[in-house]
Every structure is written in structure tokens, then in C-alpha cells.
Motif scaffolding. Structure first.
Motif, mmCIF file in Angstrom:
data_model
loop_
_atom_site.group_PDB
_atom_site.id
_atom_site.type_symbol
_atom_site.label_atom_id
_atom_site.label_comp_id
_atom_site.label_asym_id
_atom_site.label_seq_id
_atom_site.Cartn_x
_atom_site.Cartn_y
_atom_site.Cartn_z
ATOM 1 N N GLU A 9 8.902 0.310 2.420
ATOM 2 C CA GLU A 9 7.361 0.832 3.133
ATOM 3 C C GLU A 9 7.079 0.702 4.040
ATOM 4 O O GLU A 9 7.414 0.801 4.946
ATOM 5 C CB GLU A 9 7.002 -0.131 2.264
ATOM 6 C CG GLU A 9 6.416 0.517 0.553
ATOM 7 C CD GLU A 9 6.479 1.009 0.351
ATOM 8 O OE1 GLU A 9 5.445 2.057 1.091
ATOM 9 O OE2 GLU A 9 6.009 1.324 -0.741
ATOM 10 N N LYS A 16 9.823 6.854 6.040
ATOM 11 C CA LYS A 16 10.743 6.120 4.869
ATOM 12 C C LYS A 16 11.676 6.582 4.266
ATOM 13 O O LYS A 16 13.177 6.011 4.723
ATOM 14 C CB LYS A 16 9.686 5.641 3.743
ATOM 15 C CG LYS A 16 8.630 4.381 4.263
ATOM 16 C CD LYS A 16 7.330 4.715 3.066
ATOM 17 C CE LYS A 16 6.604 5.838 2.725
ATOM 18 N NZ LYS A 16 5.759 6.255 3.765
ATOM 19 N N SER A 17 11.588 8.258 4.042
ATOM 20 C CA SER A 17 12.229 8.192 3.272
ATOM 21 C C SER A 17 14.350 9.019 4.283
ATOM 22 O O SER A 17 15.247 8.249 3.767
ATOM 23 C CB SER A 17 12.411 9.603 2.968
ATOM 24 O OG SER A 17 11.150 9.825 1.857
ATOM 25 N N ASN A 33 14.774 7.969 -4.697
ATOM 26 C CA ASN A 33 13.360 8.436 -3.737
ATOM 27 C C ASN A 33 12.306 8.427 -4.285
ATOM 28 O O ASN A 33 13.066 9.208 -6.212
ATOM 29 C CB ASN A 33 14.087 9.976 -3.069
ATOM 30 C CG ASN A 33 14.947 9.160 -2.096
ATOM 31 O OD1 ASN A 33 14.698 9.089 -0.934
ATOM 32 N ND2 ASN A 33 16.786 10.032 -2.320
ATOM 33 N N GLU A 34 11.661 8.443 -4.311
ATOM 34 C CA GLU A 34 10.058 8.917 -4.919
ATOM 35 C C GLU A 34 9.867 10.659 -5.008
ATOM 36 O O GLU A 34 10.815 10.676 -4.224
ATOM 37 C CB GLU A 34 8.605 7.999 -4.024
ATOM 38 C CG GLU A 34 8.407 8.146 -2.499
ATOM 39 C CD GLU A 34 7.020 8.385 -2.524
ATOM 40 O OE1 GLU A 34 6.442 7.531 -3.560
ATOM 41 O OE2 GLU A 34 6.903 8.119 -1.451
ATOM 42 N N ARG A 64 6.763 6.310 -11.417
ATOM 43 C CA ARG A 64 7.342 5.468 -10.633
ATOM 44 C C ARG A 64 8.600 3.746 -11.286
ATOM 45 O O ARG A 64 9.151 3.300 -11.043
ATOM 46 C CB ARG A 64 6.606 4.692 -9.680
ATOM 47 C CG ARG A 64 6.683 5.732 -8.030
ATOM 48 C CD ARG A 64 5.681 5.418 -7.017
ATOM 49 N NE ARG A 64 5.485 6.442 -5.967
ATOM 50 C CZ ARG A 64 3.979 6.132 -6.032
ATOM 51 N NH1 ARG A 64 3.200 5.802 -6.092
ATOM 52 N NH2 ARG A 64 4.045 6.982 -4.605
ATOM 53 N N ASP A 81 13.278 4.263 -1.161
ATOM 54 C CA ASP A 81 12.242 4.519 -0.223
ATOM 55 C C ASP A 81 10.741 4.661 -0.451
ATOM 56 O O ASP A 81 9.461 5.250 -0.157
ATOM 57 C CB ASP A 81 11.989 6.155 0.437
ATOM 58 C CG ASP A 81 11.793 7.466 -0.627
ATOM 59 O OD1 ASP A 81 11.329 7.036 -1.782
ATOM 60 O OD2 ASP A 81 11.402 8.618 -0.271
ATOM 61 N N TYR A 82 10.508 2.967 -1.856
ATOM 62 C CA TYR A 82 9.010 2.999 -1.164
ATOM 63 C C TYR A 82 9.184 1.564 -2.623
ATOM 64 O O TYR A 82 9.981 1.433 -3.081
ATOM 65 C CB TYR A 82 8.413 3.973 -2.807
ATOM 66 C CG TYR A 82 9.109 4.168 -3.895
ATOM 67 C CD1 TYR A 82 8.258 3.479 -5.546
ATOM 68 C CD2 TYR A 82 10.189 4.740 -4.317
ATOM 69 C CE1 TYR A 82 9.402 3.916 -6.590
ATOM 70 C CE2 TYR A 82 10.724 5.432 -5.615
ATOM 71 C CZ TYR A 82 9.925 4.723 -6.657
ATOM 72 O OH TYR A 82 10.865 4.919 -7.563
ATOM 73 N N HIS A 83 8.024 0.773 -2.266
ATOM 74 C CA HIS A 83 7.685 -0.076 -3.460
ATOM 75 C C HIS A 83 7.134 0.398 -4.526
ATOM 76 O O HIS A 83 5.732 0.821 -3.685
ATOM 77 C CB HIS A 83 7.083 -2.195 -2.435
ATOM 78 C CG HIS A 83 7.490 -2.185 -3.578
ATOM 79 N ND1 HIS A 83 6.714 -2.778 -4.975
ATOM 80 C CD2 HIS A 83 8.429 -3.370 -3.637
ATOM 81 C CE1 HIS A 83 6.919 -4.252 -5.324
ATOM 82 N NE2 HIS A 83 7.644 -4.717 -4.675
ATOM 83 N N LYS A 86 2.985 0.412 -3.715
ATOM 84 C CA LYS A 86 2.079 1.406 -3.227
ATOM 85 C C LYS A 86 1.132 1.994 -3.530
ATOM 86 O O LYS A 86 0.187 2.861 -3.029
ATOM 87 C CB LYS A 86 3.465 1.987 -2.146
ATOM 88 C CG LYS A 86 3.717 3.478 -3.547
ATOM 89 C CD LYS A 86 4.464 4.444 -2.498
ATOM 90 C CE LYS A 86 4.543 4.724 -1.213
ATOM 91 N NZ LYS A 86 4.856 5.685 -0.373
ATOM 92 N N TYR A 157 -0.948 -1.647 4.069
ATOM 93 C CA TYR A 157 0.585 -1.912 4.517
ATOM 94 C C TYR A 157 0.187 -3.741 5.162
ATOM 95 O O TYR A 157 1.047 -4.100 4.916
ATOM 96 C CB TYR A 157 0.875 -1.008 5.005
ATOM 97 C CG TYR A 157 1.452 -0.028 4.428
ATOM 98 C CD1 TYR A 157 2.382 0.071 3.064
ATOM 99 C CD2 TYR A 157 0.861 1.045 3.955
ATOM 100 C CE1 TYR A 157 2.818 0.114 1.634
ATOM 101 C CE2 TYR A 157 1.726 1.923 2.705
ATOM 102 C CZ TYR A 157 1.961 1.682 2.103
ATOM 103 O OH TYR A 157 3.082 2.214 0.447
#
Length: 205
Positions: A9, A16-17, A33-34, A64, A81-83, A86, A157
């Protein structure tokens, strides 16, 4: 024993990606991946945040949520690449208080029983570095991102990181301002040295 589930994050443009892909290759983890480009509201959102924020955030939340549901059926390690949290970070910066209250209630219902990441890597970088990386990837809908918006995301963040340090989740914060882990093997190795103690003895070859 639960699988290793890493979420990476940080603010827009922090890498991130790129780190997600490299870690998935190193550890042979499933890469999540988002969905960004498929959001039909995103271009309008950056042109007029107040008008399009609720639609944009709800689209992201629903996608998500579905992705995190699917992750529960994966037996191998996962790096994302995300929580999903977010959504609340971005929504708090874009929604009115009434909209955010509604959004939060929906978020809490959807995420109540989801499997959450047990390792979170927070990436950060100086504002000018973020702006340079955003410009380099040249996504048309990101051309109008304002400095204050990025600074607010950096702040939020940092708060998320501080809150997670007191939980049972393994967390680490890495400043990537002077790191090029995509093109510099030594910089990537530096990150691996920080990550490996968090993921239960996994070693890369």
C-alpha cells in the motif's frame, strides 16, 4: 496455518504494482492487481471529484470485495497491490460526511468476514518523486491530480501504518524516494532483506 497474504500500500505512483509483480515472481505467489482502468467513473472523477466521488468509490469497493472473496479460495501465498481498506482512505478525502457515513456502513458490512492481509508493506516517497512517477506512467485520467490530494493521501497512509503497528498484522514502511527497485537489483535486494523476516521464513533463490 494461514497462507501468507501480503498487501502493498501507499499513495498514488509510489510503485505498488511494480513491487507486487516482482515479489510474486520472486516467491511464486499469486499476484492480485486492483482494477483501475475498468472504472467507468474515474476520468470524470479527476475532472470533478465532488460530483463523481461516490460512484467511483462504490465501483472500487464492489470490485475489491469480489477480488478479496476470490483470494480466499487460493491456497498459495498471495501478494496484492492494494489493501481493501484503501477504499476508506480515498473515500475520506473525497466524500462529504454524509456520503462517507453511508459508504462506511456498506464497507463494514462487506468486509466483516473477509480474509485480510497478514503482512502489509507501506511504500512512501517524497511528493516530487510521486509526481514524476505518475507523469512517467502517463495515465490520462491522472493528469489533473493536485498536490494537496497527494499530500493528504500520504498523511492518511501514515496514519493507517501507525494504526496497524499495534495490531497482530506484520507491517513495515519503506521510503522509496531514493530507491529504484525495478531497475536496480541492489535496491530490490534491500527490500527483500526487509520483507523476508515478515513472511515466515520464505527465502528467494
Amino acid at each position: 496455518m494461514k497462507k501468507t497474504f501480503i498487501a502493498i500500500e501507499g499513495p498514488i505512483g509510489v510503485g505498488k504494482s511494480s513491487l507486487t509483480h516482482k515479489l510474486s515472481q520472486t516467491y511464486h505467489f499469486y499476484e492480485e492487481n486492483e482494477i483501475i482502468d475498468e472504472n467507468p467513473f474515474l476520468s470524470n472523477f479527476y475532472d470533478d471529484i465532488s460530483t463523481w466521488s461516490f460512484q467511483t468509490e462504490m465501483f472500487f469497493l464492489c470490485n475489491r470485495y469480489k477480488q478479496f472473496q476470490d483470494i480466499e479460495h487460493i491456497n498459495s501465498g498471495v501478494v496484492s497491490d492494494y489493501h481493501i481498506y484503501k477504499n476508506k482512505i480515498f473515500a475520506s478525502n473525497t466524500l462529504s460526511q454524509d456520503e462517507f457515513d453511508k459508504f462506511s456502513r456498506i464497507y463494514n458490512i462487506l468486509t466483516e468476514d473477509l480474509e485480510m492481509p497478514n503482512v502489509i508493506i507501506f511504500l512512501d516517497a517524497d511528493l516530487n518523486v510521486l509526481k514524476s512517477r505518475i507523469a512517467k506512467r502517463n495515465r490520462s485520467f491522472e493528469h489533473h491530480i493536485e498536490d494537496d490530494y497527494l499530500l493528504n493521501l500520504k498523511r492518511d497512509y501514515q496514519r493507517f501504518y501507525e494504526s496497524m503497528k499495534s495490531s497482530e498484522t506484520q507491517v513495515i514502511r519503506i521510503d522509496t524516494t531514493n530507491l529504484d527497485f525495478v531497475n536496480n537489483d541492489a535496491d530490490y535486494q534491500q527490500i527483500l532483506n526487509l520483507v523476508e523476516p515478515l513472511i515466515g521464513g520464505y527465502k528467494h533463490e
